[in-house]
Write a protein that holds these residues in place. Sequence first.
Motif, PDB file in Angstrom:
ATOM      1  N   HIS A 160     100.605  16.118  43.316  1.00 41.10           N
ATOM      2  CA  HIS A 160     100.121  14.743  43.455  1.00 41.10           C
ATOM      3  C   HIS A 160      99.095  14.395  42.363  1.00 41.10           C
ATOM      4  CE1 HIS A 160     102.210  13.628  47.119  1.00 41.10           C
ATOM      5  NE2 HIS A 160     101.841  14.759  47.683  1.00 41.10           N
ATOM      6  N   TRP A 163      97.121   5.503  49.204  1.00 42.01           N
ATOM      7  CA  TRP A 163      96.439   6.241  48.146  1.00 42.01           C
ATOM      8  C   TRP A 163      94.984   5.783  48.016  1.00 42.01           C
ATOM      9  CZ3 TRP A 163      96.752  10.301  44.929  1.00 42.01           C
ATOM     10  CH2 TRP A 163      95.868  10.341  43.844  1.00 42.01           C
ATOM     11  N   ARG A 185      94.485   9.207  50.204  1.00 38.34           N
ATOM     12  CA  ARG A 185      95.019  10.317  49.419  1.00 38.34           C
ATOM     13  C   ARG A 185      94.301  10.540  48.096  1.00 38.34           C
ATOM     14  NH1 ARG A 185      99.960   9.690  47.850  1.00 38.34           N
ATOM     15  NH2 ARG A 185     100.487   7.692  48.773  1.00 38.34           N
ATOM     16  N   HIS A 214      93.206  14.649  47.094  1.00 36.43           N
ATOM     17  CA  HIS A 214      93.782  15.427  46.004  1.00 36.43           C
ATOM     18  C   HIS A 214      92.948  15.229  44.747  1.00 36.43           C
ATOM     19  CE1 HIS A 214      97.469  16.124  48.338  1.00 36.43           C
ATOM     20  NE2 HIS A 214      97.317  14.881  48.753  1.00 36.43           N
ATOM     21  N   ASN A 254     103.249   9.934  43.249  1.00 38.19           N
ATOM     22  CA  ASN A 254     102.733   9.374  44.499  1.00 38.19           C
ATOM     23  C   ASN A 254     103.553   8.179  44.966  1.00 38.19           C
ATOM     24  OD1 ASN A 254     100.018  10.901  44.893  1.00 38.19           O
ATOM     25  ND2 ASN A 254      99.995  10.297  42.742  1.00 38.19           N
TER      26      ASN A 254
END
Length: 303
Positions: free
Chosen positions: A13, A37, A41, A45, A73
């Motif tokens: 990712h 995201w 996310r 990450h 992604n």
Amino acid sequence: MQPFRFAHLSDPHLPLEPDRPKGLEWLSKRTLSYQSWQRKRRHAHTPTMLAAIVGDIRAQGVDHWVVTGDIANISLAGEFQRGAVWLHGLGAGQDVSYVPGNHDAMVHVPFADGLGLWADYMTGDGQGGVAFPYLRQRGSVAFIGANSGVPTKPLLAQGALGREQMERLGDLLADAGRRGLFRVLMVHHPVADGVVSGRKGLTDRRELRDLLSRTGAEMLLHGHAHVANLSMIKGPKGPIPSLTVPSASAIGYRHDMPGRWHLVTVDTDGPDWRVQVEVRGVERRDGPVTALGGWTLRLPAAL
């Protein structure tokens, strides 16, 4: 035989920024995933964690790299371009095997602008281009890559192989077994039940398990779940280990495990296979990458 050592990592990712959907790209599944995201996310990450995992793999001096999906992604063009640079940084195409994940196939992207940029890492021995499943023989190990990444409806992260790919996969597994190779099947979505929820599962995993019960394989490798899991799948001569590795870039946000990878060593033990799996990763986000445990498996040869 000479022991063969390979690395298994997954779900890197890479950072989405500076990309974002444009124009009609907002009228797709990308919108919800972009919002995910931004909310979660991008905090889960980090390039720092991924760099630490990759650095540790280099330090172990492995013979081959296996990456089981989700470089991207939301399947934007810039993600495929940066993914090509990242893969090249791991090694040449012959030394790194890749299979796509659901985030690499979130929506349809023309091959030349998307997965085609990663073709060197998904082309089988003697193939003129990308065709799934593919097979690469490295020493006595056959790396067989199947593509479970398909576009799905919003809020779903399912995968599927489909009938045609499944039929070709059966032929590859059977032939590699007759040649006495250690068969490693790479599929982004886990094959065992219960590793992920139904909305994230491989929809034809029962059909794949039925195929494996007839043809066999020595090991299955997956990503997608962002947690570690070892399951056993029924094979014609005994259980087949099915390994799922957490994301290589995860810091342990919420329910995800922090970054890990598997160091797999394949050797012979009399007429059978001796497989050592060392789990390496971090115990906490600011800790070093170290050995976290492992196990040794003795697996019957196909012949």
